[in-house]
Design an enzyme around this catalytic site. Structure first.
Site, PDB file in Angstrom:
ATOM      1  N   SER A   7      -9.185  -4.312   6.716  1.00 26.60           N
ATOM      2  CA  SER A   7      -9.562  -4.640   5.413  1.00 26.60           C
ATOM      3  C   SER A   7      -9.935  -6.225   5.067  1.00 26.60           C
ATOM      4  O   SER A   7     -10.150  -6.743   5.440  1.00 26.60           O
ATOM      5  CB  SER A   7      -8.163  -4.096   4.554  1.00 26.60           C
TER       6      SER A   7
ATOM      7  N   TYR B  41       1.115  -7.099   3.388  1.00 30.10           N
ATOM      8  CA  TYR B  41      -0.330  -6.007   3.792  1.00 30.10           C
ATOM      9  C   TYR B  41      -1.248  -6.416   4.991  1.00 30.10           C
ATOM     10  O   TYR B  41      -1.132  -6.030   5.556  1.00 30.10           O
ATOM     11  CB  TYR B  41      -0.191  -4.872   2.546  1.00 30.10           C
TER      12      TYR B  41
ATOM     13  N   LYS C 178      -2.568  -6.319   8.353  1.00 31.03           N
ATOM     14  CA  LYS C 178      -3.955  -5.936   9.085  1.00 31.03           C
ATOM     15  C   LYS C 178      -4.431  -6.985   9.750  1.00 31.03           C
ATOM     16  O   LYS C 178      -4.974  -6.806  10.422  1.00 31.03           O
ATOM     17  CB  LYS C 178      -5.167  -5.987   7.624  1.00 31.03           C
TER      18      LYS C 178
HETATM   19  N1  UFG Z   1      -8.040  -4.008 -11.531  1.00 35.51           N
HETATM   20  C1  UFG Z   1      -7.231  -4.152 -13.489  1.00 35.51           C
HETATM   21  N2  UFG Z   1      -7.055  -3.237 -13.472  1.00 35.51           N
HETATM   22  C2  UFG Z   1      -6.196  -2.354 -12.975  1.00 35.51           C
HETATM   23  C3  UFG Z   1      -7.006  -2.747 -11.498  1.00 35.51           C
HETATM   24  C4  UFG Z   1      -7.227  -3.454 -11.556  1.00 35.51           C
HETATM   25  O1  UFG Z   1      -8.523  -5.314 -13.681  1.00 35.51           O
HETATM   26  O2  UFG Z   1      -5.253  -1.708 -13.784  1.00 35.51           O
HETATM   27  C5  UFG Z   1      -9.066  -5.220 -11.342  1.00 35.51           C
HETATM   28  C6  UFG Z   1      -8.713  -6.249 -10.285  1.00 35.51           C
HETATM   29  O3  UFG Z   1      -8.492  -7.401 -11.091  1.00 35.51           O
HETATM   30  C7  UFG Z   1      -9.999  -6.680  -9.437  1.00 35.51           C
HETATM   31  C8  UFG Z   1     -10.432  -5.128  -9.254  1.00 35.51           C
HETATM   32  O4  UFG Z   1     -10.266  -4.713 -10.591  1.00 35.51           O
HETATM   33  O5  UFG Z   1     -10.542  -7.269 -10.273  1.00 35.51           O
HETATM   34  C9  UFG Z   1     -10.516  -4.496  -8.395  1.00 35.51           C
HETATM   35  O6  UFG Z   1      -8.676  -3.948  -8.348  1.00 35.51           O
HETATM   36  P1  UFG Z   1      -8.171  -3.200  -7.702  1.00 35.51           P
HETATM   37  O7  UFG Z   1      -6.462  -2.840  -7.151  1.00 35.51           O
HETATM   38  O8  UFG Z   1      -9.029  -2.484  -7.500  1.00 35.51           O
HETATM   39  O9  UFG Z   1      -8.831  -3.607  -5.352  1.00 35.51           O
HETATM   40  P2  UFG Z   1      -8.511  -5.047  -5.379  1.00 35.51           P
HETATM   41  O10 UFG Z   1      -9.666  -5.701  -5.069  1.00 35.51           O
HETATM   42  O11 UFG Z   1      -7.388  -5.431  -5.203  1.00 35.51           O
HETATM   43  O12 UFG Z   1      -7.523  -4.262  -3.638  1.00 35.51           O
HETATM   44  C10 UFG Z   1      -8.501  -3.906  -2.781  1.00 35.51           C
HETATM   45  C11 UFG Z   1      -7.510  -2.862  -1.741  1.00 35.51           C
HETATM   46  C12 UFG Z   1      -6.902  -3.621  -1.075  1.00 35.51           C
HETATM   47  C13 UFG Z   1      -7.204  -5.056  -0.733  1.00 35.51           C
HETATM   48  C14 UFG Z   1      -7.823  -5.440  -1.119  1.00 35.51           C
HETATM   49  C15 UFG Z   1      -8.287  -6.772  -0.940  1.00 35.51           C
HETATM   50  O13 UFG Z   1      -6.936  -1.838  -2.210  1.00 35.51           O
HETATM   51  O14 UFG Z   1      -5.970  -2.407  -0.203  1.00 35.51           O
HETATM   52  O15 UFG Z   1      -9.112  -5.142  -2.108  1.00 35.51           O
HETATM   53  O16 UFG Z   1      -9.285  -6.877   0.052  1.00 35.51           O
HETATM   54  F1  UFG Z   1      -6.619  -5.474  -0.233  1.00 35.51           F
END
Ligand code: UFG
Length: 381
Positions: free
Chosen positions: A144, A169, A173
């Site tokens: 990841s 988590y 990785k």
């Molecule tokens: N976000 C919102 N509202 C939500 C969910 C997310 O605004 O309900 C925002 C977050 O703040 C972020 C973006 O949407 O800016 C993406 O969030 P996600 O949770 O979809 O994805 P992340 O980038 O946080 O997480 C992903 C993977 C993880 C990994 C991480 C870091 O899901 O497994 O990238 O690489 F660890």
């Protein structure tokens, strides 16, 4: 024991897919079958559904003949169950592993570190130990972009330094990348590909398989999808004061089918079918065998699109897909989130011959097709 060679046609190659009933796993199974591989799926169904296996067969046109059925075999088992894995390796002539099985919720990992380290780290060790005993030392691992932490620079190249993960988590990785690299250092017969995923979303264009989170979605697109289908009232946007064009977090969203194809490309790379100037069609190896049977080494590749999209970009793209306005409200930042990350994808393009094809609108359109035809995922309403 000498490692299994991947220098043969996909039709003669059997891939063990751990976590093959899950979101990325199921899409990868479809791409493998379409390329001619046989697959053995191991999944404990702890965060997935056996119906995905039927849908994989349906999409890939697997018929009732014994020959077809033998191309997709499913075992409900945990990768921690060593005797079960031994029986599987005993029963099938496995050539390589694509290893997805693992727990993946960032927040949950903070509350349940023991479960995360045990399942992800110990599970992978058990898997590798059994694989080695059966002479299978080819593994593609689901890593990841989380291993880059708060990235030193964007776009993130594979040379970007790894940084301490902020949650168990992410630690698993990072640790597993190290462990698998050390396997190769200790025994160069191990071929390892570490694929660092950015943000996989979307679904197969058939609408038959897709992301099906249990409980409240943690990730943006599954949440937006459930708002669009009426299961949730409004999207919470976590922060609008980041140093990004519209103030919301920027990520590199990648279509899960593109991501799945990256795994097929990784197998080609291990088998010496790409990056050598050799032809890369399904029969390429039969026509021109790689000199040493397979490529030895550790390959590290980012799988992303190279394009960053903000939370609001995603919501608006989803609105176009579903044809209605989606309510959202600005909330405080989520702990541990970074402002921006997106990939440099040159290495995957040059060495794997792989590029992502689909844009954000296509990702949202495919996600919506899945969500609107399966509003409760694989479960009936
Ligand atoms: N976000 C919102 N509202 C939500 C969910 C997310 O605004 O309900 C925002 C977050 O703040 C972020 C973006 O949407 O800016 C993406 O969030 P996600 O949770 O979809 O994805 P992340 O980038 O946080 O997480 C992903 C993977 C993880 C990994 C991480 C870091 O899901 O497994 O990238 O690489 F660890």
């Amino acid at each position: 024991m000498t490692n299994k060679s991947l220098a043969k046609a996909p039709a003669d190659t059997c891939i063990l897919v751990t976590g093959g009933a899950g979101f990325i796993g199921s899409h990868t199974c479809v791409e493998l079958l379409e390329r001619g591989y046989s697959i053995v799926i191991v999944d404990d169904l702890s965060n997935s559904n056996a119906k995905a296996i039927d849908r994989i067969r349906e999409i890939a046109g697997i018929g009732p003949s014994a020959e077809d059925q033998a191309r997709v075999v499913f075992y409900e088992a945990s990768i921690l169950d060593e005797p079960a894995l031994e029986r599987i390796f005993e029963s099938h002539d496995i050539d390589a592993i694509i290893h997805f099985a693992g727990l993946k919720a960032v927040g949950e990992s903070v509350a349940k570190p023991l479960e995360y380290y045990w399942n992800n780290v110990a599970g992978t060790l058990v898997l590798c130990r059994v694989a080695r005993a059966y002479g299978v030392k080819n593994i593609v691992f689901s890593s990841s972009a989380t291993v880059y932490g708060e990235p030193a620079f964007v776009p993130i190249t594979e040379e970007c330094p790894k940084r301490e993960a902020t949650n168990p988590y992410g630690q698993t990785k990072s640790m597993l990348e190290r462990i698998l690299t050390d396997l190769h250092i200790g025994d160069p017969e191990w071929n390892v590909v570490l694929l660092r995923y950015f943000n996989p979303i979307g679904a197969h264009e058939s609408g038959l398989i897709g992301e099906d989170p249990k409980g409240l979605p943690n990730n943006l697109v599954p949440y937006v999808a459930q708002v669009a289908v009426g299961r949730l009232a409004s999207v919470g946007v976590f922060g609008d004061d980041y140093p990004t064009p519209d103030g919301t977090g920027v990520r590199d969203y990648i279509h899960v089918v593109d991501l799945a194809r990256g795994h097929v490309a990784a197998l080609d790379w291990m088998g010496g079918r790409v990056g050598t100037g050799a032809p890369s069609g399904p029969d390429a190896i039969a026509a021109e065998p790689a000199p040493c049977g397979s490529r030895r080494g550790v390959g590290v590749f980012n799988l992303g699109t190279g394009t960053g999209s903000s939370v609001l970009d995603v919501i608006h793209s989803y609105e176009r897909a579903c044809g209605k306005e989606l309510p959202y409200e600005i909330k405080p930042r989520r702990a541990g989130d970074i402002a921006e990350n997106y990939a440099a994808c040159d290495k995957a393009r040059e060495e794997l011959g792989w590029v992502a094809e689909y844009d954000l609108d296509r990702m949202c359109a495919d996600s919506w097709r899945w969500q609107s035809t399966n509003p409760y995922g694989y479960e009936e309403a």
